[in-house]
Design a protein around this motif. Sequence first.
Motif, PDB file in Angstrom:
ATOM      1  N   ASP A  49      60.800  64.720   7.767  1.00 53.89           N
ATOM      2  CA  ASP A  49      61.206  65.732   6.789  1.00 53.89           C
ATOM      3  C   ASP A  49      60.172  65.447   5.482  1.00 53.89           C
ATOM      4  O   ASP A  49      59.893  64.400   5.073  1.00 53.89           O
ATOM      5  CB  ASP A  49      62.411  65.772   5.982  1.00 53.89           C
ATOM      6  CG  ASP A  49      62.550  66.625   4.848  1.00 53.89           C
ATOM      7  OD1 ASP A  49      62.900  67.672   5.205  1.00 53.89           O
ATOM      8  OD2 ASP A  49      62.279  66.146   3.883  1.00 53.89           O
ATOM      9  N   LYS A 243      64.286  58.043   3.166  1.00 53.40           N
ATOM     10  CA  LYS A 243      62.910  57.536   3.228  1.00 53.40           C
ATOM     11  C   LYS A 243      63.115  56.165   3.345  1.00 53.40           C
ATOM     12  O   LYS A 243      63.736  55.484   2.535  1.00 53.40           O
ATOM     13  CB  LYS A 243      62.290  58.374   1.915  1.00 53.40           C
ATOM     14  CG  LYS A 243      60.904  57.741   1.870  1.00 53.40           C
ATOM     15  CD  LYS A 243      60.715  56.811   0.942  1.00 53.40           C
ATOM     16  CE  LYS A 243      59.258  56.270   0.728  1.00 53.40           C
ATOM     17  NZ  LYS A 243      59.039  55.168  -0.216  1.00 53.40           N
ATOM     18  N   HIS A 249      62.617  48.617   6.763  1.00 55.16           N
ATOM     19  CA  HIS A 249      63.591  49.290   6.171  1.00 55.16           C
ATOM     20  C   HIS A 249      63.969  50.454   7.324  1.00 55.16           C
ATOM     21  O   HIS A 249      65.142  50.701   7.383  1.00 55.16           O
ATOM     22  CB  HIS A 249      63.285  50.010   4.958  1.00 55.16           C
ATOM     23  CG  HIS A 249      63.426  49.308   3.837  1.00 55.16           C
ATOM     24  ND1 HIS A 249      62.929  49.506   2.467  1.00 55.16           N
ATOM     25  CD2 HIS A 249      64.184  48.105   3.460  1.00 55.16           C
ATOM     26  CE1 HIS A 249      63.479  48.697   1.689  1.00 55.16           C
ATOM     27  NE2 HIS A 249      63.758  47.684   2.165  1.00 55.16           N
TER      28      HIS A 249
END
Length: 285
Positions: A49, A243, A249
Amino acid sequence: MKKTIVFPNNREVLNLGQGTWRMGEDESKRDAEIEALRTGIDKGLNMIDTAEMYADGKAESIVGAAIKPYKREDLFLVSKIYPYNASKERMFDSCEQSLNRMGIDYIDLYLLHWRGDVPLQETIDCFEELKSQGKIRDWGVSNFDLEDMKELLSLKNGKNCQTNQLLYHLASRGIEAVLTDYLKENNIPVMAYCPIIGQEPELRKKVNKSTVVNDIAENHGITTIQLLLAFVLQQDNMIAIPKAGSKEHVVQNIEMFDVKLSDNEMTSLNREFPVPDEREPLDVQ
Ligand SMILES: NC(=O)c1ccc[n+]([C@@H]2O[C@H](COP(=O)([O-])OP(=O)(O)OC[C@H]3O[C@@H](n4cnc5c(N)ncnc54)[C@H](OP(=O)(O)O)[C@@H]3O)[C@@H](O)[C@H]2O)c1
């Protein structure tokens, strides 16, 4: 929990994608951001996105650099247009620029970032024209509250809307008061932004202080941020787009495909962070 989400047009995606807000803002983070997105793609997160707004187009350029080694048809790319560009005078140029920055010839899902002053019917007509030109596969909206959605669906071709991208996380559940039910009734999936509370340190602190959250996280051997994501991934009709600016992560986020919260755990979380009894103004970032 891993789920497949089906859009109204029958295209399918996983319920976890990758967000890109704040990517491209700091040149020194470029390599890590590209590596993060590629790690996600390699592990099956093919939805990314982005938006023309993010870092003034530089986030789209990061996406373009990240996706170079991959086949276009294996990816699902979402971008968003500023409301003031969503007109017949400006949308076609805006879209072309997004395509150029990403180095692609079509966008899978093109969203109106939020509602502005351009009449909705004009925006829909432009989206439909872009579809017939092959520049976008489909379109949707973002930050649309109930009345906006009702109006949209009443317009010509309005029912071609594929998603409403909305702020949603454990500590902000206002959309569950009425909007999520309305979207479900109309088979429109929610793309949940800020699923791990984005840049709201105070809210993050509140969650981190909760004994309920800490106990459940400990029970699953995960961090409280991972638990936030696991909670969103357990929702119906919803895609989370966290994000992550580092490989580590991304990996931690993908691990949440394997976490299923028990009914008791969901009940405890619902009690600790309840859905408001009444409608509230739409929470936006
Ligand atoms: N439609 C809209 O109006 C709208 C508004 C806001 C956002 N969005 C979209 O939704 C996406 C997600 O929202 P967001 O970026 O605001 O917030 P978010 O995804 O909830 O949170 C992002 C933050 O979480 C950190 N993070 C990621 N994974 C982590 C992990 N496993 N452990 C610890 N920290 C972790 C990131 O740090 P690192 O960067 O260091 O990994 C970053 O600081 C955006 O990127 C954007 O694509 C849309």
